[in-house]
Design a protein around this motif. Structure first.
Motif, PDB file in Angstrom:
ATOM      1  N   MET A   1      36.654  59.135  76.556  1.00 32.59           N
ATOM      2  CA  MET A   1      37.257  58.639  75.320  1.00 32.59           C
ATOM      3  C   MET A   1      36.268  58.753  74.164  1.00 32.59           C
ATOM      4  SD  MET A   1      39.348  55.184  76.427  1.00 32.59           S
ATOM      5  CE  MET A   1      37.982  54.447  77.322  1.00 32.59           C
ATOM      6  N   SER A   2      36.805  58.921  72.981  1.00 35.43           N
ATOM      7  CA  SER A   2      35.969  58.904  71.787  1.00 35.43           C
ATOM      8  C   SER A   2      35.569  57.469  71.466  1.00 35.43           C
ATOM      9  CB  SER A   2      36.722  59.501  70.603  1.00 35.43           C
ATOM     10  OG  SER A   2      37.842  58.689  70.267  1.00 35.43           O
ATOM     11  N   THR A   3      34.538  57.325  70.652  1.00 35.86           N
ATOM     12  CA  THR A   3      34.085  55.991  70.270  1.00 35.86           C
ATOM     13  C   THR A   3      35.163  55.218  69.520  1.00 35.86           C
ATOM     14  OG1 THR A   3      31.778  56.706  70.236  1.00 35.86           O
ATOM     15  CG2 THR A   3      32.320  54.724  68.985  1.00 35.86           C
ATOM     16  N   PRO A   4      35.900  55.817  68.577  1.00 39.00           N
ATOM     17  CA  PRO A   4      36.986  55.077  67.918  1.00 39.00           C
ATOM     18  C   PRO A   4      38.070  54.606  68.894  1.00 39.00           C
ATOM     19  CG  PRO A   4      36.391  56.991  66.615  1.00 39.00           C
ATOM     20  CD  PRO A   4      35.675  57.130  67.921  1.00 39.00           C
ATOM     21  N   MET A   5      38.393  55.436  69.879  1.00 36.10           N
ATOM     22  CA  MET A   5      39.421  55.021  70.845  1.00 36.10           C
ATOM     23  C   MET A   5      38.899  53.884  71.727  1.00 36.10           C
ATOM     24  SD  MET A   5      42.405  55.096  72.059  1.00 36.10           S
ATOM     25  CE  MET A   5      43.199  56.576  71.396  1.00 36.10           C
ATOM     26  N   MET A   6      37.640  53.923  72.109  1.00 37.85           N
ATOM     27  CA  MET A   6      37.074  52.814  72.869  1.00 37.85           C
ATOM     28  C   MET A   6      37.249  51.515  72.105  1.00 37.85           C
ATOM     29  SD  MET A   6      33.562  54.730  74.079  1.00 37.85           S
ATOM     30  CE  MET A   6      32.732  53.210  74.496  1.00 37.85           C
ATOM     31  N   ALA A   7      36.948  51.545  70.818  1.00 36.04           N
ATOM     32  CA  ALA A   7      37.066  50.353  69.984  1.00 36.04           C
ATOM     33  C   ALA A   7      38.519  49.894  69.894  1.00 36.04           C
ATOM     34  CB  ALA A   7      36.501  50.633  68.595  1.00 36.04           C
ATOM     35  N   ARG A   8      39.453  50.857  69.796  1.00 38.69           N
ATOM     36  CA  ARG A   8      40.876  50.509  69.725  1.00 38.69           C
ATOM     37  C   ARG A   8      41.339  49.785  70.974  1.00 38.69           C
ATOM     38  NH1 ARG A   8      45.011  55.075  68.740  1.00 38.69           N
ATOM     39  NH2 ARG A   8      46.372  53.274  69.160  1.00 38.69           N
ATOM     40  N   VAL A   9      40.934  50.304  72.130  1.00 44.35           N
ATOM     41  CA  VAL A   9      41.360  49.695  73.395  1.00 44.35           C
ATOM     42  C   VAL A   9      40.843  48.269  73.492  1.00 44.35           C
ATOM     43  CG1 VAL A   9      41.181  49.809  75.904  1.00 44.35           C
ATOM     44  CG2 VAL A   9      41.536  51.914  74.588  1.00 44.35           C
ATOM     45  N   VAL A  10      39.588  48.060  73.190  1.00 46.23           N
ATOM     46  CA  VAL A  10      38.999  46.723  73.269  1.00 46.23           C
ATOM     47  C   VAL A  10      39.668  45.779  72.281  1.00 46.23           C
ATOM     48  CG1 VAL A  10      36.887  45.376  72.939  1.00 46.23           C
ATOM     49  CG2 VAL A  10      36.788  47.582  74.138  1.00 46.23           C
ATOM     50  N   ALA A  11      39.897  46.260  71.071  1.00 45.43           N
ATOM     51  CA  ALA A  11      40.506  45.406  70.035  1.00 45.43           C
ATOM     52  C   ALA A  11      41.952  45.074  70.358  1.00 45.43           C
ATOM     53  CB  ALA A  11      40.419  46.108  68.680  1.00 45.43           C
ATOM     54  N   ALA A  12      42.649  45.972  71.038  1.00 50.27           N
ATOM     55  CA  ALA A  12      44.053  45.745  71.353  1.00 50.27           C
ATOM     56  C   ALA A  12      44.259  44.719  72.454  1.00 50.27           C
ATOM     57  CB  ALA A  12      44.706  47.065  71.762  1.00 50.27           C
ATOM     58  N   LEU A  13      43.205  44.428  73.203  1.00 53.98           N
ATOM     59  CA  LEU A  13      43.317  43.519  74.342  1.00 53.98           C
ATOM     60  C   LEU A  13      42.246  42.438  74.252  1.00 53.98           C
ATOM     61  CD1 LEU A  13      43.809  46.309  77.026  1.00 53.98           C
ATOM     62  CD2 LEU A  13      45.595  44.833  76.079  1.00 53.98           C
ATOM     63  N   PRO A  14      42.363  41.554  73.254  1.00 54.99           N
ATOM     64  CA  PRO A  14      41.287  40.582  72.993  1.00 54.99           C
ATOM     65  C   PRO A  14      41.057  39.576  74.106  1.00 54.99           C
ATOM     66  CG  PRO A  14      43.242  40.071  71.682  1.00 54.99           C
ATOM     67  CD  PRO A  14      43.480  41.417  72.296  1.00 54.99           C
ATOM     68  N   GLY A  15      42.064  39.314  74.919  1.00 53.30           N
ATOM     69  CA  GLY A  15      41.894  38.343  75.992  1.00 53.30           C
ATOM     70  C   GLY A  15      41.567  38.959  77.324  1.00 53.30           C
ATOM     71  N   VAL A  16      41.319  40.265  77.334  1.00 56.59           N
ATOM     72  CA  VAL A  16      41.088  41.001  78.581  1.00 56.59           C
ATOM     73  C   VAL A  16      39.638  41.467  78.643  1.00 56.59           C
ATOM     74  CG1 VAL A  16      41.821  42.972  79.981  1.00 56.59           C
ATOM     75  CG2 VAL A  16      43.491  41.791  78.521  1.00 56.59           C
ATOM     76  N   ALA A  17      39.033  41.354  79.803  1.00 52.37           N
ATOM     77  CA  ALA A  17      37.683  41.902  80.009  1.00 52.37           C
ATOM     78  C   ALA A  17      37.820  43.399  80.216  1.00 52.37           C
ATOM     79  CB  ALA A  17      37.014  41.245  81.208  1.00 52.37           C
ATOM     80  N   VAL A  18      37.552  44.175  79.157  1.00 48.13           N
ATOM     81  CA  VAL A  18      37.714  45.628  79.190  1.00 48.13           C
ATOM     82  C   VAL A  18      36.356  46.291  79.368  1.00 48.13           C
ATOM     83  CG1 VAL A  18      38.555  47.655  77.962  1.00 48.13           C
ATOM     84  CG2 VAL A  18      39.729  45.457  77.667  1.00 48.13           C
ATOM     85  N   ASP A  19      36.244  47.139  80.370  1.00 43.66           N
ATOM     86  CA  ASP A  19      34.997  47.851  80.631  1.00 43.66           C
ATOM     87  C   ASP A  19      35.161  49.309  80.202  1.00 43.66           C
ATOM     88  OD1 ASP A  19      32.679  49.016  81.562  1.00 43.66           O
ATOM     89  OD2 ASP A  19      32.845  48.213  83.605  1.00 43.66           O
ATOM     90  N   VAL A  20      34.459  49.678  79.137  1.00 46.56           N
ATOM     91  CA  VAL A  20      34.484  51.069  78.660  1.00 46.56           C
ATOM     92  C   VAL A  20      33.082  51.669  78.713  1.00 46.56           C
ATOM     93  CG1 VAL A  20      36.567  50.883  77.256  1.00 46.56           C
ATOM     94  CG2 VAL A  20      34.363  50.230  76.278  1.00 46.56           C
ATOM     95  N   ALA A  21      32.273  51.202  79.642  1.00 50.78           N
ATOM     96  CA  ALA A  21      30.912  51.712  79.785  1.00 50.78           C
ATOM     97  C   ALA A  21      30.925  53.144  80.316  1.00 50.78           C
ATOM     98  CB  ALA A  21      30.121  50.817  80.735  1.00 50.78           C
ATOM     99  N   ASP A  22      29.761  53.766  80.265  1.00 46.45           N
ATOM    100  CA  ASP A  22      29.557  55.110  80.788  1.00 46.45           C
ATOM    101  C   ASP A  22      30.460  56.131  80.091  1.00 46.45           C
ATOM    102  OD1 ASP A  22      28.552  57.174  82.262  1.00 46.45           O
ATOM    103  OD2 ASP A  22      29.515  56.612  84.156  1.00 46.45           O
ATOM    104  N   GLN A  23      30.284  56.206  78.775  1.00 43.38           N
ATOM    105  CA  GLN A  23      31.036  57.177  77.981  1.00 43.38           C
ATOM    106  C   GLN A  23      30.425  58.566  78.147  1.00 43.38           C
ATOM    107  OE1 GLN A  23      30.415  56.956  73.758  1.00 43.38           O
ATOM    108  NE2 GLN A  23      32.445  57.800  73.267  1.00 43.38           N
TER     109      GLN A  23
END
Length: 310
Positions: free
Chosen positions: A274-296
């Motif tokens: 994923m691109s950096t902007p998309m990583m940010a979108r996913v995290v922002a869209a799910l504020p109550g969820v522990a989202v792991d987007v490590a290892d880009q």
């Protein structure tokens, strides 16, 4: 995970038994997960047979709850059917066995794609009380549809998981299964699973208790994400993993455009493209969820790799 031995299994600390063990000062059989493995590289299966015979002689296996089979010899020549037969032939000696890990080879001992298997259905027919099963390696792995009423956790770790195994899981009756993890891998190492093979799992019809689902380590992670986005099973999940694969902005967009995911406690997408902007979108869209987007990995790289293959 494949570069170090697990220190606990089925909620129990692991106790090693190797060819050097003298079977003295042993712990309570029910207090540990027993790992049997050959410590040195060997060209034969007989040392593991001897080790297992010593285990039967010196340990009250009637009280053993968790068991791990590690290095049993040259995996490219000796398939798991031989160590598995040792266990199933002695099934009466293990009336309380609840958890079994087949093939805990470290990468330094054997590449995951070199761990040869056969049909492992006999494991489940011999031990109907199993609650947790882990299988490492997918080469020549086979499985028939199961009726496993006690099974709560099932994980296949593979650099290439045969589609026939996924279809068998999808056709199985697993009413108690709470956690299912599939490392699909790549076609070069036998990973010929397709999205339609996942249909029975994603429908959730045979998996009424499922709360954690991982469809991971795939080089077609985007189509999987699109299928998951509309899958009925997702509504009852607490944890979802599409990690370790080739997920790109396309797959992430499908997830965000699909059914709500805010009910999840965890969404694991680590090792992705994923691109950096998309990583940010996913995290922002799910504020109550522990989202792991490590290892880009580089989203512009035309060569995309899964985390575990050979």
């Amino acid at each position: 995970m494949i570069n170090g031995f697990t220190e606990s299994f089925a909620g129990l600390p692991v106790f090693d038994i190797t060819e050097e063990s003298e079977f003295t000062g042993l712990p309570d059989p029910a207090s540990v997960a027993w790992r049997l493995r050959i410590d040195d590289y060997v060209e034969a299966f007989e040392p593991f047979e001897t080790l297992f015979a010593g285990f039967l002689e010196h340990v009250d296996t009637a009280r053993v709850r968790a068991l791990i089979f590690g290095n049993w010899g040259p995996t490219y020549e000796v398939t798991s059917t031989r160590p598995l037969a040792l266990l199933t032939d002695a099934a009466v000696r293990f009336p309380d066995l609840k958890a079994f890990f087949l093939g805990e080879y470290l990468q330094e001992e054997s590449e995951i794609s070199w761990i040869m298997h056969g049909d492992i259905t006999t494991l489940f027919t011999a031990f109907e009380g199993l609650e947790e099963v882990v299988v490492r390696g997918g080469s020549d792995l086979a499985l028939e549809p199961l009726k496993a009423p006690a099974l709560k956790s099932l994980r296949f770790e593979a650099g290439g998981l045969p589609g026939r195994v996924v279809r068998a899981v999808a056709a199985s009756e697993l009413p108690a299964l709470e956690s299912l993890e599939l490392w699909l891998g790549v076609d070069d190492y036998g990973g010929d699973t397709t999205v339609p093979d996942l249909a029975g799992i994603l429908s959730g019809e045979r998996l009424p208790s499922l709360r954690a689902l991982g469809i991971q380590n795939s080089d077609f992670q985007d189509p999987i994400a699109a299928a998951v986005a509309g899958a009925p099973v997702v509504a009852r999940l607490e944890a979802l993993s599409l990690s370790m694969g080739s997920l790109t902005d396309t797959g992430a967009e499908a997830l965000l455009s699909g059914q709500p995911l805010g009910h999840l406690a965890r969404l694991d997408l680590h090792h992705h493209y994923m691109s950096t902007p998309m990583m940010a979108r996913v995290v922002a869209a799910l504020p109550g969820v522990a989202v792991d987007v490590a290892d880009q990995n580089d989203a512009e790289d035309e060569w995309r790799f899964v985390e575990v293959s050979e």
